[in-house]
Enzyme design. Sequence first.
Site, PDB file in Angstrom:
ATOM      1  N   THR A  16       0.830  -1.214   0.000  1.00 24.69           N
ATOM      2  CA  THR A  16       0.000   0.000   0.000  1.00 24.69           C
ATOM      3  C   THR A  16       0.858   1.255   0.000  1.00 24.69           C
ATOM      4  OG1 THR A  16      -1.855  -1.081   1.054  1.00 24.69           O
ATOM      5  CG2 THR A  16      -1.682   1.279   1.418  1.00 24.69           C
ATOM      6  N   TYR A  29      -7.959   1.529  -3.808  1.00 23.74           N
ATOM      7  CA  TYR A  29      -6.685   1.806  -4.469  1.00 23.74           C
ATOM      8  C   TYR A  29      -6.071   0.506  -4.930  1.00 23.74           C
ATOM      9  CZ  TYR A  29      -4.630  -0.001  -0.220  1.00 23.74           C
ATOM     10  OH  TYR A  29      -4.297  -0.842   0.819  1.00 23.74           O
ATOM     11  N   SER A  61       1.434  -7.498  -0.837  1.00 21.06           N
ATOM     12  CA  SER A  61       2.168  -8.500  -0.043  1.00 21.06           C
ATOM     13  C   SER A  61       1.324  -9.708   0.326  1.00 21.06           C
ATOM     14  CB  SER A  61       2.802  -7.875   1.200  1.00 21.06           C
ATOM     15  OG  SER A  61       1.877  -7.730   2.242  1.00 21.06           O
ATOM     16  N   THR A  94       1.714  -4.218   4.348  1.00 22.29           N
ATOM     17  CA  THR A  94       1.527  -4.500   5.772  1.00 22.29           C
ATOM     18  C   THR A  94       1.034  -5.936   6.021  1.00 22.29           C
ATOM     19  OG1 THR A  94      -0.761  -3.709   5.732  1.00 22.29           O
ATOM     20  CG2 THR A  94       0.943  -2.097   6.337  1.00 22.29           C
ATOM     21  N   ASP A  95       0.407  -6.535   5.002  1.00 23.36           N
ATOM     22  CA  ASP A  95      -0.334  -7.773   5.271  1.00 23.36           C
ATOM     23  C   ASP A  95       0.538  -8.971   5.642  1.00 23.36           C
ATOM     24  OD1 ASP A  95      -2.765  -6.548   5.056  1.00 23.36           O
ATOM     25  OD2 ASP A  95      -3.095  -7.116   2.964  1.00 23.36           O
ATOM     26  N   LYS A 168       0.772  -7.417  12.543  1.00 21.64           N
ATOM     27  CA  LYS A 168      -0.343  -6.520  12.247  1.00 21.64           C
ATOM     28  C   LYS A 168      -1.459  -6.828  13.232  1.00 21.64           C
ATOM     29  CE  LYS A 168      -2.893  -4.655   8.335  1.00 21.64           C
ATOM     30  NZ  LYS A 168      -3.058  -4.677   6.866  1.00 21.64           N
ATOM     31  N   GLU A 293       5.736 -28.923  30.190  1.00 22.48           N
ATOM     32  CA  GLU A 293       6.244 -30.285  30.287  1.00 22.48           C
ATOM     33  C   GLU A 293       5.177 -31.247  29.767  1.00 22.48           C
ATOM     34  OE1 GLU A 293       8.868 -30.498  33.299  1.00 22.48           O
ATOM     35  OE2 GLU A 293       8.543 -32.630  33.728  1.00 22.48           O
TER      36      GLU A 293
HETATM   37  C1  SIN Z   1      -0.123  -5.267   1.084  1.00 23.30           C
HETATM   38  O1  SIN Z   1       0.102  -5.887   2.109  1.00 23.30           O
HETATM   39  O2  SIN Z   1       0.670  -5.249   0.122  1.00 23.30           O
HETATM   40  C2  SIN Z   1      -1.375  -4.488   0.914  1.00 23.30           C
HETATM   41  C3  SIN Z   1      -1.884  -3.928   2.169  1.00 23.30           C
HETATM   42  C4  SIN Z   1      -0.969  -2.955   2.825  1.00 23.30           C
HETATM   43  O3  SIN Z   1       0.175  -2.750   2.477  1.00 23.30           O
HETATM   44  O4  SIN Z   1      -1.469  -2.324   3.798  1.00 23.30           O
END
Ligand code: SIN
Length: 326
Positions: A16, A29, A61, A94-95, A168, A293
Site C-alpha cells: 500500500t 486503491y 504483499s 503491511t499484510d 499486524k 512439560e
Molecule cells: C499489502 O500488504 O501489500 C497491501 C496492504 C498494505 O500494504 O497495507
Amino acid sequence: MDVKSPVVVVLGTGGTIAGTGSGPDDVGYQAAQLSVEQLLQAVPGLHGVALETRQVAQIDSKDMGWAVWQALAKQIQLALLRDEVGAVVITHGTDTLEETAYLLHCLLDIDKPVVLTAAMRAATSAQADGPRNLRDAVRVAELAASEGLAGVVAVMAGVLWSGHAVRKAHTWHIDAFDGGGVEPLGRVGDNGAVVFDRPWPSPGRVGWSCLDVAEPPRVEIVTSHAGADGVVVEALLAQAQQLSFGLAGLVVAGTGHGTVHQGLARALQKAEDQGVRVWRSSRVARGGVLPREGDHWQAAGALTAAQARVALMLELLGCPVGGMKD
Ligand code: SIN
C-alpha cells in the site's frame, strides 16, 4: 577529513505504501504501483542521506512467496556486504510484513541493521502515512548504522518494533502494528528524532543459504474452532498422496493456549503418524503458546501462526531457529 555517511540501500517490494487510487478521498486503491524511487521523491527531509534504491518486487504483499523472499534476501546480502553500506530499508505491504520481518530476523548474519516499513494508506490518499514511515525508517537505519546496531526492526506510525515480534494487530488503523506483548524498541518523533529505548534483539544468524532451495518444504496452517473435525487435514493428506507433493508440516492455530478440538487433534495425530511435523500456536492475538512439560506437539511460543510456519519451514530445511520462544 571528509567522513562520508554510510549508504542506506532502500529495497522496494510494493504494498500500500506504493499504492495509488483515483484521488485523495478514494479509499479504494491498487497496491504496488509506484517505484521505490518515486516513494523517496515524496519524502521531505532526506537530503544529505546517501541513498540507493533497488526495486526487488512490485506486489501486494498478500502474494508474498518464496521467490520474492529469495530475491529480497539476495539484495540484502549484496548490499550489506559492501563496506560503504550502513543499513538496508525495505518498503513492504503491511499484510505479510510480520512473516518477512521474522524470516529476515532469523536469517540475518551480518552485523548491520535492516529496517522494514509500510503504510496503511495509499500514496495518493489525503491520509498517506507512507512518506513519514519511510522517512522514519531511513532515520532509524542511519542512526542504528552509526551506533553499530544490528538486527531486523520495523518502523510504523512512529514506533519501532522488533522484527521477531512485530505483527499486524488492526485491519485499518494507521497504527496497525504491535509486538504481541513485546514492548517497542523505540520511537521516532514527528520531527524525525529517533530515540532507542531498549537493546535490539540479536539477529537469528541461521544464514542466507537456508533459502537456497527451489521449493520450500510445504507447511500449511489449520485453525481449530467450534466443529473443527479435521476434514481439512484429511483432505491435505489425501491430496499429498494423490498429487505426490510432500506435506512436511502443519501449524495449528489453536484455541486459547493452543488447545485443539478433539476431531482436529485426531487428524493431526494421523498426519504426525505419517511423518508430518505438527506445531501448536494460538489464534488469540496475545500471549502465544508457552511450552509445558509433557507437550505432545511443539508450542510455537510467542510466534503468530504465520511466523511459526516460517520457523517450521526453516527447521525442516535444517536451519533451526534458536530462541524462538522468546
Ligand atoms: C499489502 O500488504 O501489500 C497491501 C496492504 C498494505 O500494504 O497495507
